[in-house]
Design a protein around this motif. Sequence first.
Motif, PDB file in Angstrom:
ATOM      1  N   VAL A 310      44.693  -1.272  84.599  1.00  0.00           N
ATOM      2  CA  VAL A 310      43.173   0.034  84.269  1.00  0.00           C
ATOM      3  C   VAL A 310      44.036  -0.885  82.383  1.00  0.00           C
ATOM      4  O   VAL A 310      44.124  -0.579  82.040  1.00  0.00           O
ATOM      5  CB  VAL A 310      42.902   0.831  84.235  1.00  0.00           C
ATOM      6  N   VAL A 311      42.668  -1.550  81.785  1.00  0.00           N
ATOM      7  CA  VAL A 311      42.652  -1.571  80.767  1.00  0.00           C
ATOM      8  C   VAL A 311      41.024  -1.406  80.038  1.00  0.00           C
ATOM      9  O   VAL A 311      39.967  -2.000  80.504  1.00  0.00           O
ATOM     10  CB  VAL A 311      42.969  -3.425  80.671  1.00  0.00           C
ATOM     11  N   GLN A 312      40.873  -0.272  79.109  1.00  0.00           N
ATOM     12  CA  GLN A 312      40.088  -0.147  77.969  1.00  0.00           C
ATOM     13  C   GLN A 312      39.648  -1.167  77.110  1.00  0.00           C
ATOM     14  O   GLN A 312      40.439  -0.949  76.387  1.00  0.00           O
ATOM     15  CB  GLN A 312      39.689   1.157  78.646  1.00  0.00           C
ATOM     16  N   ILE A 313      39.056  -1.473  77.063  1.00  0.00           N
ATOM     17  CA  ILE A 313      38.468  -1.374  75.596  1.00  0.00           C
ATOM     18  C   ILE A 313      36.962  -2.396  75.014  1.00  0.00           C
ATOM     19  O   ILE A 313      36.473  -1.725  75.448  1.00  0.00           O
ATOM     20  CB  ILE A 313      38.360  -3.900  75.862  1.00  0.00           C
ATOM     21  N   GLU A 314      37.805  -2.071  73.939  1.00  0.00           N
ATOM     22  CA  GLU A 314      36.371  -1.573  73.160  1.00  0.00           C
ATOM     23  C   GLU A 314      35.795  -2.389  72.171  1.00  0.00           C
ATOM     24  O   GLU A 314      36.609  -2.921  71.214  1.00  0.00           O
ATOM     25  CB  GLU A 314      36.600   0.085  71.952  1.00  0.00           C
ATOM     26  N   LEU A 315      35.213  -2.406  71.443  1.00  0.00           N
ATOM     27  CA  LEU A 315      33.884  -3.498  70.628  1.00  0.00           C
ATOM     28  C   LEU A 315      34.819  -3.285  69.083  1.00  0.00           C
ATOM     29  O   LEU A 315      34.956  -3.830  68.405  1.00  0.00           O
ATOM     30  CB  LEU A 315      33.031  -3.753  70.473  1.00  0.00           C
ATOM     31  N   LEU A 316      34.128  -1.525  69.472  1.00  0.00           N
ATOM     32  CA  LEU A 316      34.240  -0.652  67.314  1.00  0.00           C
ATOM     33  C   LEU A 316      35.767  -0.441  66.762  1.00  0.00           C
ATOM     34  O   LEU A 316      36.510  -0.469  68.183  1.00  0.00           O
ATOM     35  CB  LEU A 316      34.004  -0.321  67.541  1.00  0.00           C
ATOM     36  N   ALA A 317      36.220  -1.152  65.887  1.00  0.00           N
ATOM     37  CA  ALA A 317      37.811   0.128  65.706  1.00  0.00           C
ATOM     38  C   ALA A 317      38.198   1.177  65.600  1.00  0.00           C
ATOM     39  O   ALA A 317      36.737   2.388  66.786  1.00  0.00           O
ATOM     40  CB  ALA A 317      37.430  -0.203  64.026  1.00  0.00           C
TER      41      ALA A 317
END
Length: 469
Positions: A310-317
Amino acid sequence: MGELRGFLKVERKTTESRPVCLRLKDFREVSIFVTGEHSQEQASRCMDCGTPFCHWGCPIGNYIPEWNDLVFRGHWQRAFQLLAATNNFPEITGRICPALCEYSCALGINDDPVTIRENELAIIEYAFKKGLVKPSRLKKRTGKKIAIVGSGPAGLSLADQLNKAGHLVAVFEKQDKIGGILRYGIPDFKLEKWVLERRINLLKKEGIVFNTSVCVGKELKTKYLKKEFDAICLAVGCGVPRDLNIEGRTLSGIHFAMDYLIQANKKVSQELIPSDKLIDAKGRRVVVIGGGDTGADCLGVAHRQGAKCVVQIELLAKPPECRTPDYPWPKYPLLCKTTTSHEEGGIREWSVSTKKFSGRNGQVKKLFCQRVAQEASDGKFEIKADLVILALGFLHPEHNGLVKDLGLELDSRGNVKTDENYMTKVLGIFSAGDMHRGQSLVAWAISEGRKAAYAIDKYLMGETYLPKM
Ligand SMILES: Cc1cc2nc3c(=O)[nH]c(=O)nc-3n(C[C@H](O)[C@H](O)[C@H](O)COP(=O)(O)OP(=O)(O)OC[C@H]3O[C@@H](n4cnc5c(N)ncnc54)[C@H](O)[C@@H]3O)c2cc1C
Ligand code: SF4
């Protein structure tokens, strides 16, 4: 106050979680509940500061220093009475509230704050164990009828308060079970559903009528509610999810977080899901887009379902680990949050923008991403995926259906606009919770429900004995 200088003698000690290897095998609650001496010792750390900022930080205004003192002294019954005066569902906030109060605790300025949320849970669970939480029997009814649409924490606190004021309360819920996001959004590893059932049974015994599988605006016309009830309060949540309209979005295997979580929760409750509708992470490479709490819940569910990775990605820093000058004490700070789901595995990436999905035979297989802070040519990378969950937050409540039927006014964010008394522009129709406030938290939904109940009682009776918050 707690023990004089208790905070100098006792260190903050939070309850432990079940070991990762064990908890990943089931959906049971992660935290190990403790009470008794442990809670008394932790409550002794409360300094009872002159102006309690924890009380200010709590959306429902819980009397925190007062019940901490009572717990420290072993006066559990009185602590429960004080807690019940402001919080309809402490067994829920005590489990899943992000404890806004603890960020405002004066001890937190240069030490660790008091374990307020855990003390709250200890009080209410003590009260349940000792049989102190009983259905109250009303001697007199007002004869006024109130319809509440939506059975999340806002609808339930509204129903509880208005029922206590003597009105006849009917709750209408489109799902087949009561609870809103508490039931179908929040996974059992944070909130086991018997906790909810226990409370709902009490509310039923007190006379609240629950009507499930009724979508108001569809199966049940708003015209009927207007004719049959003296007041209506809408608390249908903020259910329209933010989408990611990029190339490949229509490939199969890309789902909104709530579609995934509703199913996952139903499965845990032994409800049947048709096999052609099933979203399951077993053996799949999962990517969760969105770095917030909903994304973290999806991460925990995917691991329990047996995802390959599972990979969790986020647009913000990546947010800071400690308070920054933008968020001085006692404000609730924007911090990098590591939930129990993050402790269980998975990869977290920040500052990542998803540009495109690609697939094979109509099924998603890959995400094309770009690191936000880097040059277009340097920052490109790909992630393989068989299941993509969109956890990008929620925009506003559904506008079609009852909002349109009733001709309600919206605010600039698309939520339902009311006056300061929670009344919409239509006389006798009120709104509360996420539908009114926008996507928020359980404690805020309870707070909105209580405040709207106060206003509705006053509207119907000319005066009210309900608390203002
Ligand atoms: C996945 C997830 C995890 C979360 N985790 C936490 C957490 O850990 N801690 C926390 O404090 N907050 C959490 N939140 C936020 C919190 O759950 C919400 O702020 C809260 O539930 C809002 O309450 P509500 O009563 O306004 O709406 P909801 O809980 O959304 O309930 C609205 C209800 O209205 C029903 N409804 C909708 N339309 C109709 C209709 N036309 N007719 C009849 N019924 C209708 C819906 O089915 C639903 O049951 C989480 C949110 C999500 C999505
Ligand atoms: S409801 Fe939340 S903010 Fe209020 S006392 Fe409980 S944990 Fe703290």
